[in-house]
Design a protein around this motif. Structure first.
Motif, PDB file in Angstrom:
ATOM      1  N   TRP A 515       0.827  -1.206   0.000  1.00 11.34           N
ATOM      2  CA  TRP A 515       0.000   0.000   0.000  1.00 11.34           C
ATOM      3  C   TRP A 515       0.862   1.257   0.000  1.00 11.34           C
ATOM      4  CZ3 TRP A 515      -4.044  -2.100   4.023  1.00 11.34           C
ATOM      5  CH2 TRP A 515      -4.994  -2.855   3.332  1.00 11.34           C
ATOM      6  N   ASP A 519       0.709   4.148  -2.720  1.00 10.54           N
ATOM      7  CA  ASP A 519       0.470   5.532  -2.303  1.00 10.54           C
ATOM      8  C   ASP A 519       1.556   6.464  -2.837  1.00 10.54           C
ATOM      9  OD1 ASP A 519      -1.793   4.757  -0.976  1.00 10.54           O
ATOM     10  OD2 ASP A 519      -0.845   4.684   1.008  1.00 10.54           O
ATOM     11  N   HIS A 561      -3.566   2.344   7.902  1.00  9.15           N
ATOM     12  CA  HIS A 561      -4.361   2.492   6.669  1.00  9.15           C
ATOM     13  C   HIS A 561      -5.843   2.258   6.977  1.00  9.15           C
ATOM     14  CE1 HIS A 561      -0.534   2.138   4.417  1.00  9.15           C
ATOM     15  NE2 HIS A 561      -0.246   1.174   5.275  1.00  9.15           N
ATOM     16  N   ARG A 564      -8.635   1.808   4.253  1.00  9.82           N
ATOM     17  CA  ARG A 564      -8.591   0.646   3.371  1.00  9.82           C
ATOM     18  C   ARG A 564      -9.286  -0.576   3.983  1.00  9.82           C
ATOM     19  NH1 ARG A 564      -4.998   1.088  -0.974  1.00  9.82           N
ATOM     20  NH2 ARG A 564      -3.507   2.807  -0.857  1.00  9.82           N
TER      21      ARG A 564
END
Length: 884
Positions: A515, A519, A561, A564
């Motif tokens: 992730w 990002d 996160h 998510r």
């Protein structure tokens, strides 16, 4: 890794042995050829993962199609003996090791193939162009033809495999239904294996019936005619994900030289063969060997697909294919950047030896292996020291992420590839990973991991139970997540992001890193051929420990996160989860097949719809706990209360369904294994959910758990109205649309349901997250002259329509129970209502905290300055503001 023949003179000697009537080779065919040629191996060819092996050596199938032909003087639909001998000798010269025939070969042809060192892929023809499932007599005739065809081959050692069909017309599949055709083909595979035990069996599919799943075959075959290289490569990537953990063989591809020219044929076949093998196919069959082609009772004169013409004169494509088949497989890369393979180990004595042995024999010219011994207390270090090619770094136990960072710091390679100490790598693992990264300029890439065959029932059942490491694909070649046991990164990009977060001591590090890479704007590639074998936890106790560890990791990843994750604390993947072979069978929604108008689509594709909430809800921790709570009064009170067992029964139905379909090793497919898998499917989410909840609570008590989405200002909270307000100043003229648009751009890719105001609502955005909670966002803009604006954001947390309905339903049931004189029922409903409303309240509060952080992140990205930042005293309105 491939088996080699002595030298090229063998082919000339065989040509002479073919007889005086055999035509001499042309000048083009007698050009200088490298001395080493591949031969078909004498050992039995077996399937191991996505490739074939002959003994311990990887075996690539390099084939051509042969026929069909008119009947010869010997009575078989094949050329005369002398022509066959010449054909086989030329094939050997071209590096061919396998010949595909469309009719059952006579024994003499198999003998001749064996004499020339060739294997045969035997097609078993039957009447697939008619409605073959409408009449039982036709089915009996087909089974008889299949059985007699296999018997005619007499279990000959030259047989590579059998094909139980080839391109069943899409009209026939639609007429009978894909499941019915699939079942019939499965019965034909079983019939072949009964007649020839140990034989490999497959079915040659094609794009018009791509949706016809044949996962019961030993390998996957596809006939594909695509003359655009990019489309060809993309389709192979798609086929790999259909084949999953089995070899992919391209059983037909080619181009007509009569209408396209011999030079165009040479050019296209050159990149097709190279593209196929560089993409990781296990074998190719070029259509066709010769222009001589007989079908439908007559010779075909207006096509010329052969590598040689009807007189066996070679074409330019012959030499091009020969160069590919005789060359390195997979094809050599333009560049081989140095790779550092990092293996982090902690008490891995059970698997450390096989892991390092496999890495020692990788077929890659420039790599090193760095072993980070993370404080092992068993014999892991001693085992690693038996492999002098490794660099070993020992440290006190600091956890997986810290060990990964130590390996990256010590690496001398441009690329750092990670695998685990309980993995065994394919010989070409690095080649396929690097090829994908180099070809597409990627900073990160991964591949699949498969459980190896186990030797007893419990490990075999554990291996196919859900919850193991897997990959998530956004497309066939782009990943959202790659498993930590099979991932590679550009070292400079990895270090620039700060490496792995040491907070992840055992799991979750790969999810966090993937992730973070995304990002940062990177694309993560996926190579289906870059495989490793991953030994799963081989006891129930170890499986339980793994699931608990994953639950803790999910809580830790959530802390960084939160946007998510869904309301159940599970990751919201944008892509499709692959590789979790039993969990994939639990989806409640059927795939959709695109067949084209009237079923005439050339590429009839199966699309998996996004999994709905009902697909996983009965297997969530929250559902299971509620089901158990409801089951207790149902069993005590009886009567109509038995209906309260429905949620628990729904969960167990899914568990049993998954266990029945799980691909357990055929040696252990009895009731005990299925029951164990069903139990693990049930226990896995419970264990992960409990650990996730426990660590979420613990983290909330010890830290502000959304550090990456930090808080710049404290919200003004109205608990009674269930709202909070944030304010932002800007001197760039940014209006409310900048903030609202930023919220939509942020939330929509994360699968939040966002509804903008259409002019009839008292809010600007309605944001839905899960079943129970909604956020209503309203933004007010104050104009302070010039470009000075003050934006106020009010976020109201509200129950969803379903939550409001259930609240009223509970109230109604309680009132009705009391009126009817059933206080026990009222008490039971009160308990259920209290549990449900507590969950609703907790999730609304969680969503509110998350919305606070999301608004702050979007405002920061838009250049808006918080009015009352935590770090300093608020400035008066109108004073110029800059971030400090």
């Amino acid at each position: 890794m491939t088996d080699k023949l002595a030298d090229y003179e063998f082919a000339d000697a065989i040509l002479l042995a073919a007889g005086a009537d055999a035509a001499p080779m042309t000048d083009a065919a007698s050009d200088e050829i490298p001395v080493e040629l591949d031969s078909a191996p004498a050992e039995l060819i077996r399937v191991y993962g996505k490739f074939f092996f002959a003994g311990e050596r990887k075996h690539f199938v390099k084939g051509v199609t042969y026929g069909p032909f008119a009947e010869g003087s010997h009575g078989a639909p094949f050329p005369e003996h002398a022509v066959v001998a010449k054909d086989f000798a030329l094939m050997r010269q071209a590096g061919v090791n396998t010949v595909r025939v469309f009719t059952v070969p006579p024994v003499w042809l198999l003998d001749e193939a064996q004499r020339f060192g060739l294997k045969m892929l035997v097609g078993l023809p039957w009447s697939q162009h008619v409605a073959f499932l409408d009449e039982p007599e036709v089915q009996q005739e087909i089974r008889a033809a299949i059985a007699s065809g296999v018997r005619a081959c007499a279990r000959h050692p030259a047989v590579f495999a059998y094909l139980v069909g080839n391109e069943i017309p899409p009209d026939m599949v639609r007429w009978h239904g894909a499941e019915a055709v699939r079942g019939f083909l499965k019965s034909l595979v079983a019939l072949v294996k009964a007649e020839h035990p140990g034989a490999l069996v497959s079915y040659a599919n094609f794009p018009s019936t791509e949706y016809l799943t044949v996962d019961f075959t030993d390998f996957h075959c596809f006939n594909v005619y695509l003359h655009d290289e990019a489309a060809f490569r993309r389709y192979i990537a798609r086929l790999h994900n259909i084949a999953l953990d089995k070899p992919l063989v391209m059983t037909e591809f080619g181009i007509d030289s009569m209408h396209n020219g011999e030079e165009e044929q040479r050019r296209i076949l050159s990149w097709q063969v190279k593209a196929a093998f560089s993409a990781g196919v296990a074998g190719t069959f070029i259509f066709a060997w010769t222009d001589e082609w007989f079908t439908g009772g007559h010779a075909v004169e207006d096509w010329a697909f052969g590598l040689v013409d009807r007189d066996r004169a070679t074409k330019p494509a012959f030499h091009e294919v020969a160069g590919c088949y005789r060359g390195r497989l997979p094809p050599a890369l333009p560049r081989y950047p140095r790779v550092s393979v990092v293996v982090c180990s902690y008490n891995a004595e059970r698997t450390m030896g096989p892991c390092l042995a496999s890495l020692e024999t990788l077929d890659y010219p420039d790599y090193e292996v760095v072993v980070v011994n993370d404080g092992s207390t068993d014999t892991t270090l001693e085992i690693a020291e038996r492999f002098p090619y490794c660099r070993i770094i020992s440290q006190e136990n600091k956890g997986l992420s810290a060990a990964r960072n130590v390996g990256a710091d010590a690496a001398t390679g441009e690329i750092v590839a990670y695998t685990d100490s309980d993995c065994v790598a394919d010989p070409d693992w690095l080649t396929y990973l690097v090829a994908k990264m180099e070809q597409n300029g990627l900073a990160a890439c991964g591949g699949p991991n498969f459980p190896p065959p186990e030797d007893s029932l419990v490990p075999a059942a554990v291996a196919v139970s859900p919850g193991g490491p897997t990959h998530v694909l956004i497309s066939d070649e782009i990943a959202e997540h790659i498993a930590g046991c099979n991932m590679a990164f550009r070292r400079d990009a990895l270090l620039a992001l700060g490496g792995f977060d040491p907070v992840y001591r055992a799991a979750g590090d790969d999810v966090d890193m993937c992730w973070r890479f995304q990002d940062a704007g990177y694309t993560i590639g996926f190579s289906a051929a870059a495989t490793v074998w991953h030994f799963r936890r081989n006891t129930v106790k170890a499986y339980i420990g793994q699931q608990k560890g994953y639950g803790k990791a999910e809580a830790l990843v959530y802390a960084k996160h939160p946007f998510r994750f869904n309301l159940f604390g599970q990751a919201k993947w944008l892509g499709r989860i692959y590789g979790d072979l039993s969990a994939a069978l639990l989806l409640s929604r059927r795939p959709v097949i695109y067949s084209g108008v009237f079923g005439r689509g050339l590429f009839q594709t199966m699309y998996e719809p996004p999994s709905s909430l009902t697909a996983f809800l009965p297997l969530t921790f929250e559902w299971s706990v509620a089901a158990l709570v409801m089951a207790l009064p149902a069993m005590i009170l009886g009567g109509w209360f038995w209906l309260m067992l429905a949620p628990l029964l729904a969960t167990w139905t899914m568990c049993i369904n998954g266990a029945l379909k799980a691909p357990i090793d055929r040696r252990f497919t009895g009731l005990k294994a299925r029951a164990l898998v069903a139990l693990l499917i049930y226990l896995g989410p419970l264990l992960r959910g409990w650990e996730r909840l426990k660590w979420r609570v613990r983290l909330m008590q010890t830290q502000d758990h959304a550090a990456p989405l930090g808080i710049a200002q404290r919200a003004c909270i109205d608990w009674l109205a269930r709202t909070f307000v944030l304010s932002y100043w800007n001197e760039t003229g940014a209006e409310k649309e900048a903030l609202l648009g930023g919220l939509m751009e942020f939330l929509l890719p994360q699968k939040y349901f966002v509804v903008p105001d259409t002019g009839w609502s008292g809010w600007d955005l309605k944001i839905a997250r899960g079943l129970w909670s909604r956020a209503l966002v309203l933004v007010c803009s104050e104009n302070h002259g010039g470009n000075k604006r003050l934006l106020h954001v009010r976020c109201a947390m509200r129950m969803s329509s379903l939550a409001r309905f259930l609240t009223r339903l509970y109230a109604g049931l309680i009132a009705a129970s009391l009126i009817l004189g059933a206080p026990a029922v009222a008490a039971a409903v009160c308990i259920a209502a209290a549990v449900n409303l507590s969950v609703i309240g907790w999730q609304m509060a969680t969503f509110g905290r998350l919305m606070h952080r999301i608004v702050e992140a979007v405002a920061s990205h838009a250049g808006l300055v918080p009015v009352a930042p935590i770090a300093r005293a608020p400035l008066p309105i109108g004073t110029p503001r800059t971030a400090v």
